[in-house]
Scaffold this active site. Sequence first.
Site, PDB file in Angstrom:
ATOM      1  N   GLY A  13      18.539 -31.873 -27.397  1.00  0.00           N
ATOM      2  CA  GLY A  13      18.252 -33.113 -28.099  1.00  0.00           C
ATOM      3  C   GLY A  13      19.034 -33.223 -29.395  1.00  0.00           C
ATOM      4  O   GLY A  13      20.172 -32.760 -29.503  1.00  0.00           O
ATOM      5  N   SER A  14      18.407 -33.782 -30.392  1.00  0.00           N
ATOM      6  CA  SER A  14      19.121 -34.132 -31.616  1.00  0.00           C
ATOM      7  C   SER A  14      19.543 -32.931 -32.455  1.00  0.00           C
ATOM      8  O   SER A  14      20.326 -33.097 -33.399  1.00  0.00           O
ATOM      9  CB  SER A  14      18.272 -35.081 -32.467  1.00  0.00           C
ATOM     10  OG  SER A  14      18.183 -36.344 -31.833  1.00  0.00           O
TER      11      SER A  14
END
Length: 274
Positions: A13-14
């Site tokens: 993810g981020s």
Amino acid sequence: MTNRAAGEIYPPGSTFKLVTAAAALESGGFQPNTMVDTPAKLTLPGTKTQLPNETQCGDGQQSLDRALQLSCNTAFANVAIKLGSDTLRQQAQKFGWDFQLTDVNGVAARFPAKLDAAQTGLSGIGQYDVASNPLHMAMVAAGIANNGKVMTPYVVQTVRAPDLTTITTTKPKELSQAMSAANAQKLQGMMVNVVNSGTGTNAQINGVTVGGKTGTAQTTADKPPYAWFTSFAEKNNRKIAVAVFVESANVPRSEVGGNVVAAPIAKSVIQALL
């Protein structure tokens, strides 16, 4: 008994936006104050798919620094598309992707071999087929904090005989210089800003310099997202790196987030160690 720390890989993810940010700084075309396009929704090239932001990033532009603080999906997808898949892949490899972590019985983090522009955009925010594990993400944070120098992880520092004399000692080994010291220091400041005034505020500790990056990685429709937080911390010349991965938070899907679920755990670990 699954070795989730090193033996399994998951979408980061981020937290992968740190790698994208590093690639941007290393390219020479970006500085922390460089303005990047941050539309509310980005139509991925060659598709009708719209990538939204999960945070309030406005509908215009943000500096690269502020985009990391806010974890703007469209900003980092745009940056990744501009840099291209080869540049992104090479930067990931410098941070340990495709490297077999044999000493900890680990598996290599994965970055796709061939990507079109839309897939590159998704990869730039740690989605599509990008995969990593908590140890790799700790290596990313540690490498940035170590002025760009990524070290090979190991478990056993010293082996001693029954009389406690030293038999062998593990010598720290450099894996790679993932980015220049100057750019690493810029990214350190950006990570500190994430904790001080961005999506990672739950990792703040009085008297301790903490830099980090949150992540909320989408999995499948029937599973909740994964919550991530990777970080470094410094106090009185002591430095540590901590990565937290929560596979199942046992809270409603809408409440899963790196700052809500993972950052408080990192904070507790940092407080215990420092």
